[in-house]
Write a protein that holds these residues in place. Sequence first.
Motif, PDB file in Angstrom:
ATOM      1  N   LEU A 165       0.847  -1.209  -0.062  1.00 22.71           N
ATOM      2  CA  LEU A 165      -0.047  -0.031   0.097  1.00 22.71           C
ATOM      3  C   LEU A 165       0.731   1.381   0.001  1.00 22.71           C
ATOM      4  N   GLN A 166       0.340   2.283  -0.728  1.00 23.87           N
ATOM      5  CA  GLN A 166       0.929   3.588  -0.643  1.00 23.87           C
ATOM      6  C   GLN A 166      -0.252   4.606   0.225  1.00 23.87           C
ATOM      7  N   PHE A 167       0.692   5.271   1.181  1.00 26.05           N
ATOM      8  CA  PHE A 167      -0.351   6.274   1.973  1.00 26.05           C
ATOM      9  C   PHE A 167      -0.010   7.788   1.833  1.00 26.05           C
ATOM     10  N   VAL A 168      -1.292   8.398   1.986  1.00 24.17           N
ATOM     11  CA  VAL A 168      -0.979   9.966   2.170  1.00 24.17           C
ATOM     12  C   VAL A 168      -1.624  10.291   3.406  1.00 24.17           C
ATOM     13  N   GLU A 169      -0.672  10.963   4.283  1.00 27.27           N
ATOM     14  CA  GLU A 169      -0.973  11.050   5.668  1.00 27.27           C
ATOM     15  C   GLU A 169      -1.533  12.603   5.496  1.00 27.27           C
ATOM     16  N   SER A 170      -2.638  13.060   6.445  1.00 19.17           N
ATOM     17  CA  SER A 170      -2.963  14.513   6.444  1.00 19.17           C
ATOM     18  C   SER A 170      -3.536  14.537   7.798  1.00 19.17           C
ATOM     19  N   GLY A 171      -3.842  15.907   8.178  1.00 15.73           N
ATOM     20  CA  GLY A 171      -4.528  16.315   9.433  1.00 15.73           C
ATOM     21  C   GLY A 171      -3.509  17.032  10.508  1.00 15.73           C
ATOM     22  N   GLY A 172      -2.252  16.898  10.171  1.00 13.94           N
ATOM     23  CA  GLY A 172      -1.495  17.365  11.200  1.00 13.94           C
ATOM     24  C   GLY A 172      -1.388  18.886  11.217  1.00 13.94           C
ATOM     25  N   GLY A 173      -0.745  19.574  12.234  1.00 13.53           N
ATOM     26  CA  GLY A 173      -0.804  20.862  12.488  1.00 13.53           C
ATOM     27  C   GLY A 173      -0.146  21.390  13.755  1.00 13.53           C
ATOM     28  N   LEU A 174      -0.164  22.589  14.083  1.00 11.97           N
ATOM     29  CA  LEU A 174       0.304  23.060  15.283  1.00 11.97           C
ATOM     30  C   LEU A 174      -0.928  23.234  16.193  1.00 11.97           C
ATOM     31  N   VAL A 175      -0.720  22.895  17.488  1.00 15.17           N
ATOM     32  CA  VAL A 175      -1.682  23.146  18.498  1.00 15.17           C
ATOM     33  C   VAL A 175      -1.078  23.111  19.945  1.00 15.17           C
ATOM     34  N   ARG A 176      -1.872  23.625  21.040  1.00 17.70           N
ATOM     35  CA  ARG A 176      -1.188  23.847  22.004  1.00 17.70           C
ATOM     36  C   ARG A 176      -1.488  22.536  22.851  1.00 17.70           C
ATOM     37  N   THR A 177      -0.636  22.581  24.099  1.00 17.14           N
ATOM     38  CA  THR A 177      -0.899  21.454  25.018  1.00 17.14           C
ATOM     39  C   THR A 177      -2.234  21.325  25.444  1.00 17.14           C
ATOM     40  N   GLY A 178      -2.972  20.027  25.308  1.00 16.17           N
ATOM     41  CA  GLY A 178      -4.135  19.852  25.611  1.00 16.17           C
ATOM     42  C   GLY A 178      -5.132  19.830  24.413  1.00 16.17           C
ATOM     43  N   GLY A 179      -4.546  20.225  23.287  1.00 17.82           N
ATOM     44  CA  GLY A 179      -5.432  20.376  22.104  1.00 17.82           C
ATOM     45  C   GLY A 179      -5.601  19.026  21.431  1.00 17.82           C
ATOM     46  N   SER A 180      -6.372  19.162  20.059  1.00 16.01           N
ATOM     47  CA  SER A 180      -6.521  17.448  19.802  1.00 16.01           C
ATOM     48  C   SER A 180      -6.465  17.872  18.083  1.00 16.01           C
ATOM     49  N   LEU A 181      -6.320  16.745  17.518  1.00 21.25           N
ATOM     50  CA  LEU A 181      -5.950  16.646  16.029  1.00 21.25           C
ATOM     51  C   LEU A 181      -6.522  15.421  15.660  1.00 21.25           C
ATOM     52  N   ASN A 182      -7.005  15.426  14.215  1.00 24.56           N
ATOM     53  CA  ASN A 182      -7.665  14.026  13.775  1.00 24.56           C
ATOM     54  C   ASN A 182      -6.783  13.913  12.450  1.00 24.56           C
ATOM     55  N   LEU A 183      -6.054  12.882  12.776  1.00 22.59           N
ATOM     56  CA  LEU A 183      -5.130  12.593  11.498  1.00 22.59           C
ATOM     57  C   LEU A 183      -5.761  11.416  10.682  1.00 22.59           C
ATOM     58  N   SER A 184      -5.533  11.624   9.450  1.00 23.28           N
ATOM     59  CA  SER A 184      -6.279  10.582   8.234  1.00 23.28           C
ATOM     60  C   SER A 184      -5.151  10.162   7.457  1.00 23.28           C
ATOM     61  N   CYS A 185      -5.467   8.828   7.070  1.00 21.30           N
ATOM     62  CA  CYS A 185      -4.123   8.120   6.114  1.00 21.30           C
ATOM     63  C   CYS A 185      -5.164   7.397   5.074  1.00 21.30           C
ATOM     64  N   SER A 186      -4.764   7.863   4.019  1.00 22.25           N
ATOM     65  CA  SER A 186      -5.535   7.374   2.720  1.00 22.25           C
ATOM     66  C   SER A 186      -4.630   6.440   1.987  1.00 22.25           C
ATOM     67  N   ALA A 187      -5.185   5.453   1.619  1.00 26.08           N
ATOM     68  CA  ALA A 187      -4.553   4.000   0.884  1.00 26.08           C
ATOM     69  C   ALA A 187      -4.857   4.200  -0.482  1.00 26.08           C
ATOM     70  N   SER A 188      -3.772   3.665  -1.210  1.00 23.67           N
ATOM     71  CA  SER A 188      -3.823   3.276  -2.479  1.00 23.67           C
ATOM     72  C   SER A 188      -3.047   2.065  -2.865  1.00 23.67           C
ATOM     73  N   GLY A 189      -3.240   1.416  -4.189  1.00 23.20           N
ATOM     74  CA  GLY A 189      -2.286   0.399  -4.441  1.00 23.20           C
ATOM     75  C   GLY A 189      -2.944  -0.886  -4.256  1.00 23.20           C
ATOM     76  N   SER A 190      -3.732  -1.089  -3.366  1.00 18.96           N
ATOM     77  CA  SER A 190      -4.409  -2.385  -3.034  1.00 18.96           C
ATOM     78  C   SER A 190      -5.431  -1.995  -1.953  1.00 18.96           C
ATOM     79  N   SER A 191      -6.254  -2.982  -1.743  1.00 19.49           N
ATOM     80  CA  SER A 191      -7.218  -2.857  -0.783  1.00 19.49           C
ATOM     81  C   SER A 191      -6.900  -2.830   0.468  1.00 19.49           C
ATOM     82  N   LEU A 192      -7.545  -1.877   1.351  1.00 24.46           N
ATOM     83  CA  LEU A 192      -7.197  -1.921   2.660  1.00 24.46           C
ATOM     84  C   LEU A 192      -7.426  -3.001   3.577  1.00 24.46           C
TER      85      LEU A 192
END
Length: 128
Positions: A2-29
């Motif tokens: 599989l090949q992946f494209v990761e996204s959703g990162g960023g700059l947050v303060r302590t205690g903050g939240s982020l939701n990362l995504s990882c989209s796959a291609s090349g085969s079935s997940l």
Amino acid sequence: QLQFVESGGGLVRTGGSLNLSCSASGSSLHSYVIGWFRRAPGKDHEGVACISNRDQSIYYAPFVKGRFTISRDDAKETTYLMMNNLEPEDTATYYCASIPSVISTAQNVCLMTGYHYWGQGTEVTVSP
């Protein structure tokens, strides 16, 4: 592989939240254990959370301490990492990895070494 494209990162303060995504291609997940890894500056990659749909298992690294949740949507070929209560020590570039589920478990994937098929990742920075 599989090949992946990761996204959703960023700059947050302590205690903050982020939701990362990882989209796959090349085969079935569907046939893979998917893992989120991270690499902090000057350190090696380390497993954060891994998920298998073969045995419904999920593994979290001890440092997660209940703060993160991994999930997957095989129909969308996407894996997610919801991160809450972020700490400066979580600052790193986050990547996805995959191993066929017939030969590994979620825990084994998260603890593996020697994986070379990293994508570009997504950067997470947590300020004090």
